[in-house]
Design an enzyme around this catalytic site. Sequence first.
Site: not given
Length: 306
Positions: A121, A116-118
Amino acid sequence: MTRALLVIDVQESFRRRPNWQAISNPRIAERVGRLVEAARAAGELVIWILHSEPGSGTVLDPEGGYVRPMGDLHPLPGEPLLVKTSINAFTTTNLHQQLTQRGVREVVICGIRTEQCCETTARVACDLGFDVTFVTDATATSAIPRLLFTEDDRVVTSAGIASGIDLALHLVAVRHGVAAAARVARSMVVYARRNGDSAQASAMLRHRAHLNDCVHRAQDLIDAGFDRPLPLSELAGAAGVSERTLTRLFNRATGTTPLRYQQALRLERAEHLIAQGTTVESAARVVGFEDARMLRRLRAAPGQPD
């Protein structure tokens, strides 16, 4: 200084969640710590990013005190600490500006959650022209129980052939609206929800496995316009019954009320937008809430509209 280490969401919030025991990398803080030490020793920039959901009442609400680096991890003076409210670390912060001002060309990514966030990004960083090193061993995630299908940007996969039907209906709902998905499900003569444990099924599909045409007509109207005010009188008129009769029949067929059904559709659409990087405030406006307060209350509610 042409390289920077991005430490994403390695924060106490996640250790406070019930599923922390099932985390894929229990030593995430230790491994991230080693990367931080190596980056500092090499004179490279370390940027810390935390995820926050103000007003949500969850472990990601800064009022709870858990939106802080995990364990013994701490930024040193001069190391930027950014707080984001979107999935990726760029959209709601000045990360891009921080990197370009320092002449950074490569970013090294570690943190929580891997997919998700990793990963989001990393994708945005690539689009912005940065070289990206993704340190998988210094990321962590946890399994989502009873998952029928999953999305990863333009790639969607299902758990099997039968769940492919659920996936197809989901794609129709996302691209053409929940009303269209309901019509497709009925024309295919399939249950919109396969079983009671299919958590991935949409709110609309969960409440369509009944045979009451009156309620279906009211649901069709809600599905097509859940983002606008829908008085009970308008729904009852579309269904051809009184307001009192509609409320009784709706509850009997679906186990919920027309208002809670509409709220469930709004919440589900908002969660999809937030997962794509939209802020809570913007998502609330898109789905029809006057402001983000009601959306935050619904997201924080233990049962949530069903």
